[in-house]
Design a protein around this motif. Structure first.
Motif, short mmCIF file in Angstrom:
data_model
loop_
_atom_site.label_atom_id
_atom_site.label_comp_id
_atom_site.label_asym_id
_atom_site.label_seq_id
_atom_site.Cartn_x
_atom_site.Cartn_y
_atom_site.Cartn_z
N HIS A 174 41.25 48.76 34.40
CA HIS A 174 42.26 48.70 33.35
C HIS A 174 42.16 47.39 32.57
O HIS A 174 42.30 47.38 31.34
CB HIS A 174 43.67 48.85 33.93
CG HIS A 174 43.97 50.22 34.46
ND1 HIS A 174 43.86 51.36 33.69
CD2 HIS A 174 44.37 50.64 35.68
CE1 HIS A 174 44.18 52.41 34.40
NE2 HIS A 174 44.50 52.01 35.62
N ILE A 175 41.95 46.29 33.26
CA ILE A 175 41.84 44.99 32.59
C ILE A 175 40.63 44.98 31.66
O ILE A 175 40.72 44.52 30.52
CB ILE A 175 41.78 43.85 33.62
CG1 ILE A 175 43.14 43.68 34.28
CG2 ILE A 175 41.34 42.55 32.96
CD1 ILE A 175 43.15 42.69 35.43
N ARG A 176 39.50 45.50 32.14
CA ARG A 176 38.32 45.56 31.28
C ARG A 176 38.56 46.45 30.06
O ARG A 176 38.14 46.13 28.96
CB ARG A 176 37.11 46.06 32.08
CG ARG A 176 36.43 44.95 32.87
CD ARG A 176 35.14 45.41 33.48
NE ARG A 176 35.49 45.92 34.82
CZ ARG A 176 35.06 47.07 35.34
NH1 ARG A 176 34.25 47.84 34.66
NH2 ARG A 176 35.42 47.43 36.54
N ASN B 12 41.18 49.90 40.41
CA ASN B 12 41.67 50.44 39.14
C ASN B 12 42.19 49.34 38.23
O ASN B 12 42.07 49.43 37.01
CB ASN B 12 42.77 51.48 39.38
CG ASN B 12 42.20 52.79 39.88
OD1 ASN B 12 41.02 53.07 39.73
ND2 ASN B 12 43.05 53.60 40.48
N GLU B 13 42.78 48.31 38.83
CA GLU B 13 43.30 47.20 38.03
C GLU B 13 42.16 46.52 37.27
O GLU B 13 42.30 46.20 36.09
CB GLU B 13 44.02 46.20 38.93
CG GLU B 13 44.68 45.07 38.19
CD GLU B 13 45.42 44.13 39.12
OE1 GLU B 13 45.90 43.10 38.61
OE2 GLU B 13 45.51 44.40 40.31
N ALA C 208 45.88 50.30 48.48
CA ALA C 208 45.86 48.97 47.85
C ALA C 208 44.47 48.66 47.30
O ALA C 208 44.34 48.11 46.20
CB ALA C 208 46.29 47.91 48.85
N GLU C 209 43.44 49.04 48.04
CA GLU C 209 42.07 48.81 47.59
C GLU C 209 41.77 49.61 46.32
O GLU C 209 41.16 49.10 45.38
CB GLU C 209 41.09 49.19 48.69
CG GLU C 209 39.64 48.90 48.36
CD GLU C 209 39.36 47.42 48.22
OE1 GLU C 209 38.47 47.07 47.42
OE2 GLU C 209 40.00 46.60 48.90
#
Length: 122
Positions: free
Chosen positions: A39-41, A35-36, A29-30
Motif C-alpha cells: 500500500h505504501i509503494r 500488505n502495508e 500480522a505478517e
C-alpha cells in the motif's frame, strides 16, 4: 482414572487452541505488514504520478499564456477589478460606520435623549 485423562485431554486441547490462535494472529500480522508495504509503494507511486501530471499541466499553461499575452492581461483584469470594487466598498462602509458612530457619540447625553425620533411624535 478416566476422569484424570479427561482433565489432561481438556488441558491439552485448550493449549492447542491457544497455540493455534497465537499462530493465526502472527500470520495475520505478517500479512498485514506485507500488505502495508504494498500500500505504501502504491500511494508513493500515485503521488509521484499526480505530481508529474501537475507539473506538466502548469508547464502547458505557461506555454499557452506565453502564446497569447492578451488573454493573460484580460484574466488579470477580471481578477483585479472585482477585488478593487470589494476593497473600495468595504472601505466606504467602514467610513460611513465611523461617521455615524461619531455623530451618535459626539452629542451630549441630554441632547441625544431629547432629540430621539419616535413614531408617535413625527
Amino acid at each position: 482414572m478416566q476422569y484424570e485423562w479427561d482433565i489432561i485431554l481438556q488441558k491439552v486441547s485448550e493449549e492447542m487452541k491457544a497455540d493455534t490462535a497465537k499462530a493465526i494472529a502472527e500470520a495475520t500480522a505478517e500479512v498485514e505488514r506485507a500488505n502495508e508495504d504494498v500500500h505504501i509503494r502504491k500511494l508513493k507511486a500515485e503521488a509521484e504520478q499526480s505530481r508529474k501530471r501537475s507539473i506538466a499541466h502548469a508547464a502547458s499553461s505557461l506555454v499557452a499564456a506565453s502564446k497569447n499575452p492578451g488573454q493573460v492581461l484580460l484574466c488579470i483584469w477580471y481578477i483585479a477589478l472585482p477585488a478593487t470594487g470589494i476593497y473600495t466598498a468595504a472601505r466606504e462602509v467602514a467610513k460611513l460606520c465611523r461617521v455615524l458612530l461619531e455623530q451618535a457619540l459626539g452629542k451630549p447625553k441630554l441632547i441625544r435623549e431629547t432629540t430621539r425620533k419616535s413614531v408617535l411624535y413625527q
